[in-house]
Design a protein around this motif. Structure first.
Motif, PDB file in Angstrom:
ATOM      1  N   ARG A  55      -1.926   7.064  -7.248  1.00  0.00           N
ATOM      2  CA  ARG A  55      -2.020   8.417  -7.796  1.00  0.00           C
ATOM      3  C   ARG A  55      -1.536   8.458  -9.255  1.00  0.00           C
ATOM      4  NH1 ARG A  55      -5.186  10.791  -3.884  1.00  0.00           N
ATOM      5  NH2 ARG A  55      -4.150  10.823  -1.841  1.00  0.00           N
ATOM      6  N   ASN A  56      -1.941   9.541  -9.939  1.00  0.00           N
ATOM      7  CA  ASN A  56      -1.487   9.856 -11.307  1.00  0.00           C
ATOM      8  C   ASN A  56      -1.828   8.739 -12.296  1.00  0.00           C
ATOM      9  OD1 ASN A  56      -0.466  12.231 -10.346  1.00  0.00           O
ATOM     10  ND2 ASN A  56       1.655  11.551 -10.295  1.00  0.00           N
ATOM     11  N   LEU A  57      -3.082   8.296 -12.274  1.00  0.00           N
ATOM     12  CA  LEU A  57      -3.478   7.236 -13.196  1.00  0.00           C
ATOM     13  C   LEU A  57      -3.529   7.725 -14.637  1.00  0.00           C
ATOM     14  CD1 LEU A  57      -6.322   5.417 -11.235  1.00  0.00           C
ATOM     15  CD2 LEU A  57      -3.984   4.666 -11.593  1.00  0.00           C
ATOM     16  N   MET A  58      -3.907   8.982 -14.837  1.00  0.00           N
ATOM     17  CA  MET A  58      -4.086   9.495 -16.193  1.00  0.00           C
ATOM     18  C   MET A  58      -2.759   9.875 -16.831  1.00  0.00           C
ATOM     19  SD  MET A  58      -7.533  11.796 -15.791  1.00  0.00           S
ATOM     20  CE  MET A  58      -7.481  12.240 -17.516  1.00  0.00           C
ATOM     21  N   MET A  59      -1.927  10.575 -16.101  1.00  0.00           N
ATOM     22  CA  MET A  59      -0.643  11.019 -16.643  1.00  0.00           C
ATOM     23  C   MET A  59       0.325  11.224 -15.493  1.00  0.00           C
ATOM     24  SD  MET A  59      -1.595  14.952 -17.651  1.00  0.00           S
ATOM     25  CE  MET A  59      -2.856  14.361 -18.765  1.00  0.00           C
ATOM     26  N   GLY A  60       1.595  11.303 -15.837  1.00  0.00           N
ATOM     27  CA  GLY A  60       2.620  11.465 -14.817  1.00  0.00           C
ATOM     28  C   GLY A  60       3.097  10.128 -14.287  1.00  0.00           C
ATOM     29  N   THR A  61       3.954  10.186 -13.284  1.00  0.00           N
ATOM     30  CA  THR A  61       4.510   8.977 -12.667  1.00  0.00           C
ATOM     31  C   THR A  61       3.570   8.465 -11.599  1.00  0.00           C
ATOM     32  OG1 THR A  61       6.757   9.792 -13.058  1.00  0.00           O
ATOM     33  CG2 THR A  61       6.479   8.014 -11.441  1.00  0.00           C
ATOM     34  N   LYS A  62       3.127   7.226 -11.755  1.00  0.00           N
ATOM     35  CA  LYS A  62       2.228   6.640 -10.766  1.00  0.00           C
ATOM     36  C   LYS A  62       2.998   6.326  -9.481  1.00  0.00           C
ATOM     37  CE  LYS A  62       0.588   3.268 -13.341  1.00  0.00           C
ATOM     38  NZ  LYS A  62       1.062   3.591 -14.685  1.00  0.00           N
ATOM     39  N   TYR A  63       2.324   6.523  -8.359  1.00  0.00           N
ATOM     40  CA  TYR A  63       2.923   6.172  -7.077  1.00  0.00           C
ATOM     41  C   TYR A  63       1.823   5.807  -6.098  1.00  0.00           C
ATOM     42  CZ  TYR A  63       1.610  10.892  -5.474  1.00  0.00           C
ATOM     43  OH  TYR A  63       0.907  12.028  -5.137  1.00  0.00           O
ATOM     44  N   LEU A  64       2.210   5.115  -5.042  1.00  0.00           N
ATOM     45  CA  LEU A  64       1.272   4.628  -4.039  1.00  0.00           C
ATOM     46  C   LEU A  64       1.395   5.481  -2.780  1.00  0.00           C
ATOM     47  CD1 LEU A  64      -0.743   2.257  -4.074  1.00  0.00           C
ATOM     48  CD2 LEU A  64       0.951   0.909  -2.842  1.00  0.00           C
ATOM     49  N   GLU A  65       0.250   5.827  -2.203  1.00  0.00           N
ATOM     50  CA  GLU A  65       0.237   6.650  -0.999  1.00  0.00           C
ATOM     51  C   GLU A  65      -0.795   6.096  -0.038  1.00  0.00           C
ATOM     52  OE1 GLU A  65       0.486  11.380  -0.169  1.00  0.00           O
ATOM     53  OE2 GLU A  65      -1.206  10.734  -1.391  1.00  0.00           O
ATOM     54  N   HIS A  66      -0.452   6.053   1.242  1.00  0.00           N
ATOM     55  CA  HIS A  66      -1.348   5.542   2.281  1.00  0.00           C
ATOM     56  C   HIS A  66      -1.786   6.716   3.157  1.00  0.00           C
ATOM     57  CE1 HIS A  66       0.266   1.724   0.927  1.00  0.00           C
ATOM     58  NE2 HIS A  66       1.485   2.148   1.230  1.00  0.00           N
ATOM     59  N   CYS A  67      -3.084   6.905   3.300  1.00  0.00           N
ATOM     60  CA  CYS A  67      -3.610   8.070   4.022  1.00  0.00           C
ATOM     61  C   CYS A  67      -4.729   7.647   4.967  1.00  0.00           C
ATOM     62  CB  CYS A  67      -4.154   9.113   3.048  1.00  0.00           C
ATOM     63  SG  CYS A  67      -3.013   9.622   1.762  1.00  0.00           S
ATOM     64  N   GLY A  68      -4.769   8.284   6.122  1.00  0.00           N
ATOM     65  CA  GLY A  68      -5.855   8.035   7.059  1.00  0.00           C
ATOM     66  C   GLY A  68      -5.353   7.658   8.444  1.00  0.00           C
ATOM     67  N   LYS A  69      -6.287   7.252   9.299  1.00  0.00           N
ATOM     68  CA  LYS A  69      -5.995   6.906  10.687  1.00  0.00           C
ATOM     69  C   LYS A  69      -5.862   5.394  10.859  1.00  0.00           C
ATOM     70  CE  LYS A  69      -6.744  11.127  12.505  1.00  0.00           C
ATOM     71  NZ  LYS A  69      -5.752  11.905  13.273  1.00  0.00           N
ATOM     72  N   LEU A  70      -4.903   4.997  11.660  1.00  0.00           N
ATOM     73  CA  LEU A  70      -4.758   3.606  12.081  1.00  0.00           C
ATOM     74  C   LEU A  70      -4.744   3.609  13.605  1.00  0.00           C
ATOM     75  CD1 LEU A  70      -2.394   0.920  10.586  1.00  0.00           C
ATOM     76  CD2 LEU A  70      -2.699   1.117  13.040  1.00  0.00           C
ATOM     77  N   ILE A  71      -5.756   3.005  14.211  1.00  0.00           N
ATOM     78  CA  ILE A  71      -5.906   3.038  15.670  1.00  0.00           C
ATOM     79  C   ILE A  71      -5.701   1.635  16.221  1.00  0.00           C
ATOM     80  CG2 ILE A  71      -7.429   3.601  17.586  1.00  0.00           C
ATOM     81  CD1 ILE A  71      -8.890   5.537  15.745  1.00  0.00           C
ATOM     82  N   ILE A  72      -4.670   1.469  17.030  1.00  0.00           N
ATOM     83  CA  ILE A  72      -4.374   0.188  17.685  1.00  0.00           C
ATOM     84  C   ILE A  72      -4.978   0.228  19.084  1.00  0.00           C
ATOM     85  CG2 ILE A  72      -2.556  -1.399  18.405  1.00  0.00           C
ATOM     86  CD1 ILE A  72      -0.731  -0.011  16.364  1.00  0.00           C
ATOM     87  N   GLU A  73      -5.871  -0.700  19.382  1.00  0.00           N
ATOM     88  CA  GLU A  73      -6.581  -0.696  20.656  1.00  0.00           C
ATOM     89  C   GLU A  73      -6.174  -1.896  21.509  1.00  0.00           C
ATOM     90  OE1 GLU A  73     -10.861   1.318  19.941  1.00  0.00           O
ATOM     91  OE2 GLU A  73     -10.576  -0.610  18.924  1.00  0.00           O
ATOM     92  N   HIS A  74      -5.975  -1.646  22.783  1.00  0.00           N
ATOM     93  CA  HIS A  74      -5.810  -2.723  23.766  1.00  0.00           C
ATOM     94  C   HIS A  74      -7.206  -3.067  24.253  1.00  0.00           C
ATOM     95  CE1 HIS A  74      -4.836  -4.883  27.415  1.00  0.00           C
ATOM     96  NE2 HIS A  74      -3.559  -4.893  27.079  1.00  0.00           N
ATOM     97  N   THR A  75      -7.705  -4.236  23.879  1.00  0.00           N
ATOM     98  CA  THR A  75      -9.114  -4.546  24.097  1.00  0.00           C
ATOM     99  C   THR A  75      -9.498  -4.604  25.568  1.00  0.00           C
ATOM    100  OG1 THR A  75      -8.604  -6.907  23.950  1.00  0.00           O
ATOM    101  CG2 THR A  75      -9.277  -5.789  21.923  1.00  0.00           C
ATOM    102  N   ALA A  76      -8.557  -4.929  26.454  1.00  0.00           N
ATOM    103  CA  ALA A  76      -8.883  -5.072  27.869  1.00  0.00           C
ATOM    104  C   ALA A  76      -8.816  -3.733  28.605  1.00  0.00           C
ATOM    105  CB  ALA A  76      -7.944  -6.077  28.527  1.00  0.00           C
ATOM    106  N   SER A  77      -7.732  -2.993  28.468  1.00  0.00           N
ATOM    107  CA  SER A  77      -7.534  -1.766  29.243  1.00  0.00           C
ATOM    108  C   SER A  77      -8.161  -0.534  28.608  1.00  0.00           C
ATOM    109  CB  SER A  77      -6.037  -1.513  29.445  1.00  0.00           C
ATOM    110  OG  SER A  77      -5.414  -1.179  28.213  1.00  0.00           O
ATOM    111  N   GLY A  78      -8.338  -0.561  27.280  1.00  0.00           N
ATOM    112  CA  GLY A  78      -8.853   0.622  26.607  1.00  0.00           C
ATOM    113  C   GLY A  78      -7.772   1.575  26.134  1.00  0.00           C
ATOM    114  N   GLY A  79      -6.511   1.292  26.457  1.00  0.00           N
ATOM    115  CA  GLY A  79      -5.432   2.115  25.943  1.00  0.00           C
ATOM    116  C   GLY A  79      -5.302   1.948  24.437  1.00  0.00           C
TER     117      GLY A  79
END
Length: 753
Positions: free
Chosen positions: A566-590
């Motif tokens: 964020r803030n590439l043009m002006m201000g203090t730059k910082y890093l932000e992580h946004c979105g979904k992270l889905i951990i799947e159990h491939t066998a059970s479907g949980g």
């Protein structure tokens, strides 16, 4: 006339009590869980009221009456805890000078100690027996009588000041005094002269107030400004003398003191949460003073061995306690808490109150308070490591801090709109002294969580711990902004023996990296690549590839969400992580669904929430936390089970590229690695080493030389081939043999630079 006099007296008293004796900015702990500290403006008035607001001049948000409070401090961390029973302020001073300033102001409201030393582990003790006190003071030589005389002087000055107020009121109201009253006032004046004379010797640095007028002189109907100023000066001198007396009593060598620090149980009670202002306030009945309790003090008679117990009266003023925190005792609130420990492979996760689950971990660079000292220490280890490996002393600082101006990333992006930035050559000033292979290893700092998950029998708990590990992989980016890792050469490798980690660059265009790691009961592997999108004010980094985890026969997988600079043009730059992270159990479907929330302008930042969902869609557990602080499982409305907590950053982390203690060690060649690394390992990159040592000119030259060597190999058809990974569909998997080859030596491996 009487009404005017009364109004004047009320106005004078109010002005004196409203006088601010200390004010300034400090960090105050928020009431709501998981929100850390916020910058607030505090004011301490002569009346004893401690208030705070968002900005100077704004309405007060809350207040504490200091004479009824317990004041605990930790000088080493500049922490102050003010507990009045119905409200508690957890304060962190920005500098040592601020801490000393506030503690000096607070001590003006301390209760008379009467020989009380620092509090014992669980009880506040004070002596109330004058005979014992006199005996103790008698053995102090000249200091004893002086202290006793100062005590008498303070009492006499207080009486005189009170009498002066009463007499002034009576004179203004026109009341007639009898001859006996006038003689009494004359005697009081004479005594006042004696007292003020002593004061000149005791505190010569203060300006002395003028003595009261003679009783026969006519007093004006209203006190003039000079009279008010004299009274204020007299009151200030009296307050200073009280403070000096209290301090002198505590410093006398033969006075009874208790050096035992406050017990961890003192802060173990959990507080209820108030929603107002988004900050934490304990309910009545949970104050620190009540937790400490009160006890009678036993005194021995000088003439015999019989012991007599006396009840200790309630203090008339604030109480002060010293919190001497030691490793392993510091709780999540900065108050000692023996029940809260960082999760480790050998210990179960902790259950704490949801109102007490906030850490001091950022609390940003100013809070480096809670951050670890930059002293050499053993880095985190895997349970499978040998005792010899655990005893390796690793560095705690880079050879050099940040060098070179980062420059304008926006200017570079503007010239390359629509291009894949992984193919754009950036100046070395945009780099940090790690390669992208090393940065992948950095994400596995908390690999001990995987060993813990492998030992967990309950499937829901196991998935919760895996989710905590997935969130922990972002913790190292807390202080990272615009700098990027060096792009590895094709077939370049990096190993990290603490978790049997091996990574290799397997494709140059597009850039694809692969790694494989294993530990006690687990295997982890991933194929990593990425895309970038420039949005004008921010840069989006879109990870490509899947992370796989194997625990015994169980297989889990997940994809990482986007990251934004964020803030590439002006201000203090910082890093932000946004979105979904889905951990799947491939066998059970949980699965476990984690939501990395985008921070608003005024709202909290870096929050992560999630839920463990069964194959039939039923929610089995709730998770919440921050990717730069901790993750916890929500057990009920008031209790959390802490699954992971960030390791404190080094104090000078922002000066060393924002690296963690673990990250600082990744480019180090320790004695156990000497002569055992292949020539393709990232630690041998001369450009990375030059930047690490602060030689930015050499780093730029070496970077160009190494890239030119790779282009020459490609033109000649002699481009290096990946050795330890092979492609299977869209992914690259480890073929084995690296650690076996390591034992035999690397004679057949050619260097890349």
């Amino acid at each position: 006339m009487q009404h005017q006099t009364a109004r004047h007296r009320q106005s004078f008293s109010k002005a004196a009590m409203d006088q601010v004796i200390c004010e300034g900015w400090v960090l105050k702990k928020r009431r709501k869980k998981m929100q850390g500290f916020a910058r607030r403006y505090f004011r301490l008035q002569q009346s004893g009221w401690l208030t705070y607001s968002f900005e100077p001049g704004q309405p007060s948000r809350d207040q504490i009456f200091l004479p009824h409070a317990a004041i605990s401090s930790t000088p080493g961390r500049s922490d102050i805890h003010v507990d009045a029973g119905n409200a508690t302020f957890h304060i962190k001073c920005l500098t040592v000078e601020d801490f000393n300033k506030w503690m000096s102001a607070f001590r003006k409201f301390l209760a008379p100690k009467d020989g009380q030393g620092p509090s014992s582990p669980t009880l506040g003790r004070r002596s109330t027996v004058r005979s014992l006190r006199a005996t103790q003071l008698g053995g102090l030589g000249k200091a004893g009588p002086l202290v006793e005389e100062m005590s008498n002087t303070i009492n006499e000055m207080q009486s005189l000041l009170t009498a002066w107020h009463e007499e002034s009121l009576q004179r203004r109201s026109g009341s007639i005094r009898s001859k006996g009253d006038r003689e009494k006032r004359d005697r009081s004046k004479e005594h006042s002269g004696h007292v003020l004379g002593f004061l000149k010797k005791a505190a010569p640095q203060h300006q002395q107030p003028s003595p009261p007028r003679d009783s026969t002189q006519e007093e004006p109907s209203d006190a003039g400004p000079s009279s008010s100023a004299n009274v204020e000066k007299l009151q200030a001198v009296l307050d200073t003398l009280k403070h000096q007396h209290s301090a002198l009593m505590r410093m006398l060598p033969s006075y009874p003191t208790l050096d035992t620090p406050l017990s961890p149980t003192a802060g173990s009670s959990l507080a209820a949460t108030s929603e107002e202002d988004g900050e934490q306030t304990p309910t009545a009945g949970t104050s620190l003073a009540q937790k400490l309790g009160r006890m009678s003090m036993m005194s021995s008679n000088s003439g015999g061995s019989n012991s007599v117990w006396f009840d200790a009266p309630e203090p008339e003023g604030a109480e002060e306690f010293l919190l001497d925190s030691t490793p392993g005792e510091e709780g999540v609130n900065g108050i000692l808490d023996e029940d809260v420990q960082p999760s480790s492979p050998t210990s179960q996760s902790d259950v704490v109150s949801s109102s007490d689950a906030t850490t001091d971990a950022d609390t940003d660079a100013a809070e480096s308070d809670s951050e670890s000292d930059a002293a050499p220490e053993t880095a985190p280890t895997s349970p499978a490591q040998s005792t010899e490996d655990r005893q390796i002393v690793r560095r705690a600082e880079l050879p050099s801090g940040v060098v070179g101006d980062e420059g304008s990333l926006f200017a570079v992006l503007k010239k390359n709109v629509g291009k894949d930035l992984s193919q754009v050559a950036m100046p070395v000033s945009f780099n940090e002294p790690l390669t992208l292979l090393q940065k992948m290893a950095e994400e596995l700092e908390y690999h001990d969580l995987l060993s813990q998950a492998a030992r967990t029998d309950d499937s829901v708990d196991r998935l919760c711990i895996i989710a905590a590990f997935a969130v922990s992989t972002y913790a190292n980016t807390k202080y990272r902004t615009g700098r990027k890792g060096f792009n590895p050469m094709l077939a370049e490798t990096f190993e990290e023996s603490r978790m049997r980690f091996i990574a290799e660059k397997v494709s140059h265009n597009p850039v694809i990296l692969a790694y494989h790691a294993e530990g006690d009961g687990w295997e982890l592997w991933a194929t990593s690549s990425g895309k970038t999108k420039f949005w004008g004010k921010s840069l989006e980094i879109i990870p490509q590839g899947t992370t796989h985890l194997k625990l015994g026969k169980e297989h889990y997988q997940w994809k990482r969400p986007s990251s934004f600079m964020r803030n590439l043009m002006m201000g203090t730059k910082y890093l932000e992580h946004c979105g979904k992270l889905i951990i799947e159990h491939t066998a059970s479907g949980g699965k476990c669904v984690l939501d990395f929330k985008e921070g608003g302008y005024w709202g909290p930042a870096n929050q992560v929430s999630g839920a463990v969902v069964s194959p039939n869609g039923k929610t089995q557990a709730h998770l919440e936390g921050k990717w730069d602080e901790q993750m916890a499982q929500k057990l009920d409305s008031s209790h959390l089970r802490v699954l992971w907590r960030i390791t404190p950053f080094p104090k000078k982390a922002p000066e060393f590229y924002g690296f963690t203690t673990f990250g600082i060690t990744l480019n180090e060649i320790t004695p156990d690695l000497e002569g055992r690394l292949p020539p393709t390992d990232s630690r041998f990159r001369t450009d990375v080493r030059a930047l690490e040592e602060g030689d930015i000119d050499s780093a730029e030259e070496e970077k160009k030389r190494i890239e030119e060597m790779q282009r020459d190999r490609r033109k000649c058809g002699g481009e290096a081939k990946p050795k330890w990974f092979k492609q299977q569909g869209d992914e690259w998997v480890y073929v084995g043999g690296y650690w076996e080859q390591r034992e035999r030596g690397w004679k057949d491996i050619q260097p890349l630079w």
